[in-house]
Design an enzyme around this catalytic site. Structure first.
Site, short mmCIF file in Angstrom:
data_model
loop_
_atom_site.label_atom_id
_atom_site.label_comp_id
_atom_site.label_asym_id
_atom_site.label_seq_id
_atom_site.Cartn_x
_atom_site.Cartn_y
_atom_site.Cartn_z
NE ARG A 76 72.54 99.25 -11.69
CZ ARG A 76 72.02 99.27 -12.87
NH1 ARG A 76 70.41 98.99 -13.10
NH2 ARG A 76 72.67 100.11 -13.92
CE1 TYR A 205 79.77 94.30 -7.67
CE2 TYR A 205 77.65 95.34 -8.49
CZ TYR A 205 79.08 95.39 -8.24
OH TYR A 205 79.73 96.38 -9.14
N GLY A 206 76.84 94.88 -4.67
CA GLY A 206 76.44 96.07 -4.94
C GLY A 206 74.98 96.59 -4.74
CE LYS A 214 72.08 104.27 -8.66
NZ LYS A 214 73.07 103.81 -9.42
CG HIS A 234 70.94 107.36 -11.90
ND1 HIS A 234 71.22 106.64 -12.81
CD2 HIS A 234 71.90 107.17 -10.86
CE1 HIS A 234 72.17 106.09 -12.88
NE2 HIS A 234 72.63 106.18 -11.56
CB SER A 256 74.67 102.77 -14.85
OG SER A 256 73.60 102.68 -13.97
CB CYS A 258 76.79 107.34 -19.14
SG CYS A 258 76.27 106.09 -19.63
CG ASP A 285 74.93 106.86 -8.38
OD1 ASP A 285 75.14 106.60 -9.56
OD2 ASP A 285 74.06 105.99 -7.62
NE ARG A 382 79.85 99.93 -10.11
CZ ARG A 382 79.19 101.03 -10.62
NH1 ARG A 382 79.08 102.17 -10.08
NH2 ARG A 382 78.64 100.96 -11.76
P1 GTP Z 1 77.47 104.49 -12.06
O1 GTP Z 1 78.35 104.59 -10.88
O2 GTP Z 1 77.49 103.31 -12.47
O3 GTP Z 1 76.11 105.35 -12.02
O4 GTP Z 1 78.71 105.52 -13.08
P2 GTP Z 1 79.03 106.89 -13.47
O5 GTP Z 1 78.06 107.63 -14.05
O6 GTP Z 1 79.24 107.54 -12.16
O7 GTP Z 1 80.25 106.77 -14.32
P3 GTP Z 1 81.80 107.21 -13.96
O8 GTP Z 1 82.13 108.56 -13.92
O9 GTP Z 1 82.22 106.21 -13.31
O10 GTP Z 1 82.51 106.91 -15.42
C1 GTP Z 1 82.08 105.74 -16.08
C2 GTP Z 1 83.32 105.50 -17.18
O11 GTP Z 1 83.10 106.58 -18.32
C3 GTP Z 1 84.72 105.60 -16.85
O12 GTP Z 1 85.23 104.25 -17.55
C4 GTP Z 1 85.20 106.80 -17.26
O13 GTP Z 1 86.36 106.81 -17.60
C5 GTP Z 1 84.18 107.22 -18.52
N1 GTP Z 1 84.07 108.79 -18.61
C6 GTP Z 1 83.61 109.41 -17.43
N2 GTP Z 1 83.65 110.65 -17.96
C7 GTP Z 1 84.30 110.64 -19.50
C8 GTP Z 1 84.33 111.50 -20.43
O14 GTP Z 1 84.07 112.89 -20.04
N3 GTP Z 1 84.59 111.26 -21.35
C9 GTP Z 1 84.88 109.86 -21.78
N4 GTP Z 1 85.32 109.39 -23.20
N5 GTP Z 1 84.71 109.11 -20.90
C10 GTP Z 1 84.38 109.26 -19.86
C1 SPV Z 2 74.53 102.08 -11.03
O1 SPV Z 2 74.47 101.10 -11.72
O2 SPV Z 2 74.13 103.11 -11.73
C2 SPV Z 2 75.41 102.20 -9.85
C3 SPV Z 2 76.04 101.12 -9.07
O3 SPV Z 2 75.40 103.36 -9.36
S1 SPV Z 2 74.82 100.13 -8.45
O4 SPV Z 2 74.75 100.57 -7.04
O5 SPV Z 2 75.27 98.75 -8.67
O6 SPV Z 2 73.52 100.50 -9.13
MN MN Z 3 74.81 105.07 -10.79
#
Ligand code: GTP
Ligand code: SPV
Ligand code: MN
Length: 599
Positions: A76, A205-206, A214, A234, A256, A258, A285, A382
């Site tokens: 983004r 992109y995405g 979003k 979110h 994002s 996290c 999400d 992704r």
């Molecule tokens: P978006 O799709 O961008 O909104 O991301 P998200 O909030 O769904 O994050 P996602 O679950 O994909 O995790 C993102 C990163 O954080 C990855 O590299 C995970 O391995 C890491 N991660 C997720 N949960 C944990 C956790 O409990 N501890 C740690 N240390 N890392 C974590």
């Molecule tokens: C985020 O960035 O929080 C995502 C990926 O879930 S995107 O759809 O690119 O916003």
């Molecule tokens: Mn997201």
């Protein structure tokens, strides 16, 4: 031929055709035959085409496709994202703003004739189960087959969405997308909330181009929610089945990259499984939340798939996500294992392919490339996977009524300040807890990574109106919900030790924290009152079966460093001041009260 008799849709599509002048217009009905033909067309493109998708190993990854975007187009772009309301104050200090008339005038020449020689796809889709009182319809016109195929996974796409809209309604979100020349200098992701309209140009992109995600489901929808008395957040949505069989539903807002997808698909530790706990995914999400007839807050996931971060996803960290992307999935910007035409990314396993193609398209020796400091997959690469693939998808996933929410959880990446978990004193304080969230930036957006910034409710890049008014809306929702309001918590999985290592094991072990949270909702767990909220007694976090964590480590994870918190308050003050008279007085009062409790 149009797929609808709705004159509002047809008139708008005609206008978009007149503006962009495509050679051909294809209405997407969502049929398998049409999608197969589009897939055939896009995989037949020459390697030199930036629109090209590749088929993957049909045995190991049936129905899966692979795509690479331009290196300048991998996330983004927050600095090029705009909220265009008639009045600047209505967009607020945290959004880029431009006058709608000026923005239309600036962008119109960029779209003029941009689809000459190209095909325009008209994509009808529903955000939310078709027919759900919480669902809404969007129409995206785009010159990208990649967009069509991704929207097919991420939304309920096709003619049924038009049928649901009906022949007269004007209540649909108009999305115009052109990849144009993918020129970063002329890239714009622009929202006109007052017109139900999104214009996106020069990205492929995405989150920049899947306009249901979003752009609609958060930025436009948050604005609609404010006016129609519901919330677009979110947030992941998960269900926890207790040994008694009772279901508890939790929403969690993390910025994002996290941990939302990971928490949503969590597999409980052995001890919990043995007792009979189970976790189900409703969403990973975005949540749309509305008060139900019984007065409680109900959530639906407006999406139909997962656009998940690939790196770090492994059988160990997120088995369910990995299972979800084993068929009918589109991979973007991961690496290829050329030996068997499968995919790879950092963290998948310890065996990077020797005969690899890295995410920019160069053939490399994987282990050597990594040893030299290279990344085979882009950190924001992704997978786009159908929700129905997920082994733990909730039986309520398609329930038009949504699921009743017991707890709302906020969280971010904080190396020190935030403890493992705390509970707010009440809804208003919980709104404040969300409003003062901060987190380290990630690769999900272009720009520096690892910089702590304020990210209220994980909505900083996604709130489609003045964030001060958004907090006021939260406070209003709390009044409406009264004693039926979910309890509000904050978590932090990312505290680090002096060497920078994460202290808390995270992932499946986050169940141990959810356990305390749902017990609090049921009045079954005690808490200690601290200046920042209610915390568990350290012995109330179940650490059975964890080798690296003892009671002292839990104490440390729950510790609140008052001086760090007072420092944070000093940072919150100028942030709040930016909102001027749009800052609800309650938020200022909460800040003073927090400072007083810390002093
Ligand atoms: P978006 O799709 O961008 O909104 O991301 P998200 O909030 O769904 O994050 P996602 O679950 O994909 O995790 C993102 C990163 O954080 C990855 O590299 C995970 O391995 C890491 N991660 C997720 N949960 C944990 C956790 O409990 N501890 C740690 N240390 N890392 C974590
Ligand atoms: C985020 O960035 O929080 C995502 C990926 O879930 S995107 O759809 O690119 O916003
Ligand atoms: Mn997201």
């Amino acid at each position: 031929m149009s797929l609808t008799n709705n004159p509002n849709v047809n008139k708008w599509v005609d206008e978009m055709i007149a503006l962009t002048k495509p050679e051909k217009v294809v209405w997407i009905d969502g049929s398998k035959a049409q999608l197969d033909a589009l897939t055939e067309e896009v995989v037949a493109l020459p390697d030199s085409s930036r629109d090209k998708l590749y088929r993957l190993n049909e045995e190991k990854l049936p129905g899966c496709l692979y795509h690479r975007t331009l290196p300048n187009d991998v996330a983004r772009v927050e600095d090029r994202t705009f909220i265009c309301t008639s009045k600047k104050e209505d967009a607020g200090p945290t959004n880029n703003w431009s006058d709608p008339k000026e923005m239309y005038a600036k962008l119109t020449p960029l779209y003029d004739g941009v689809m000459k020689g190209r095909t325009m796809y008209v994509i009808p889709y529903s955000m939310g189960p078709i027919g759900s009182p919480l669902a809404k319809v969007g129409v995206e016109v785009s010159d990208s087959i990649y967009v069509v195929l991704n929207m097919n996974i991420m939304t309920r796409m096709g003619k049924a969405a038009f049928d649901n809209l009906g022949d007269t309604s004007d209540d649909f979100v108009r999305g115009l997308h052109s990849k144009a020349d993918v020129d970063p200098e002329n890239r714009y992701i622009v929202h006109f909330p007052e017109d139900n309209t999104i214009w996106s140009i020069n990205s492929a992109y995405g989150g920049n181009v899947l306009l249901g995600k979003k752009c609609f489901a958060l930025r436009i929808a948050s604005y609609q929610g404010k006016n129609e008395s519901w919330m677009a957040e979110h947030m992941l949505i998960l269900g926890i089945k207790k040994p008694s069989g009772e279901m508890k539903y939790v929403c969690a807002a993390f910025p994002s990259a996290c941990g939302k997808t990971n928490l949503a698909m969590l597999i409980p530790p052995e001890g919990y499984k043995a007792k009979g706990y189970e976790v189900f995914t409703v969403g990973d999400d975005i949540a749309w939340l509305k008060q139900g007839p019984d007065g409680r807050l109900y959530a639906i996931n407006p999406e139909n798939g997962f656009f998940g971060v690939a790196p770090g996803t492994s059988a160990k960290s997120n088995f369910n996500a990995l299972e979800s992307c084993k068929k009918n999935t589109i991979f973007t910007n991961v690496a290829l294992n050329n030996a068997d035409n499968t995919v790879w990314w950092e963290g998948l396993d310890k065996n990077p392919p020797v005969d690899a193609t890295e995410w920019k398209g160069a053939k490399v020796n994987g282990p050597e490339y990594i040893a030299e400091g290279g990344k085979l997959a882009h950190p924001n690469s992704r997978f786009t996977a159908p929700a129905e693939n997920c082994p733990c998808i909730s039986p309520e996933f398609n329930n038009p009524k949504g699921v009743p929410i017991d707890a709302i959880v906020f969280g971010g990446r904080r190396a020190k300040t935030a403890p493992l978990v705390y509970q707010s004193f009440d809804w208003n304080h919980g709104t404040f807890v969300g409003a003062i969230m901060a987190s380290e930036t990630t690769a999900a957006a272009a720009g520096a990574v690892g910089v702590v910034r304020r990210d209220p409710m994980a909505m900083l890049p996604f709130c489609g109106y003045n964030m001060g008014d958004y907090w006021a809306h939260w406070l209003d929702m709390g009044k409406k919900l009264g004693d039926k309001a979910p309890k509000i918590f904050n978590v932090n999985w990312f505290r680090t030790d002096d060497e920078g290592h994460f202290i808390w094991p995270g992932f499946g072990d986050n169940m141990r924290v959810l356990d305390w949270i749902i017990d609090r909702c049921d009045g079954l767990a005690e808490a200690v009152e601290t200046p920042i909220g209610f915390e568990p007694k350290p012995e109330d976090i179940n650490i059975e079966g964890l080798s690296d964590i003892d009671l002292d480590v839990v104490k440390d994870l729950l510790s609140v460093d008052k001086s760090l918190w007072l420092e944070d308050c000093e940072n919150i003050k100028p942030f709040f001041e930016k909102f001027g008279d749009r800052l609800p007085k309650e938020m200022a009062d909460q800040l003073s009260a927090l400072e007083a409790r810390l002093a």
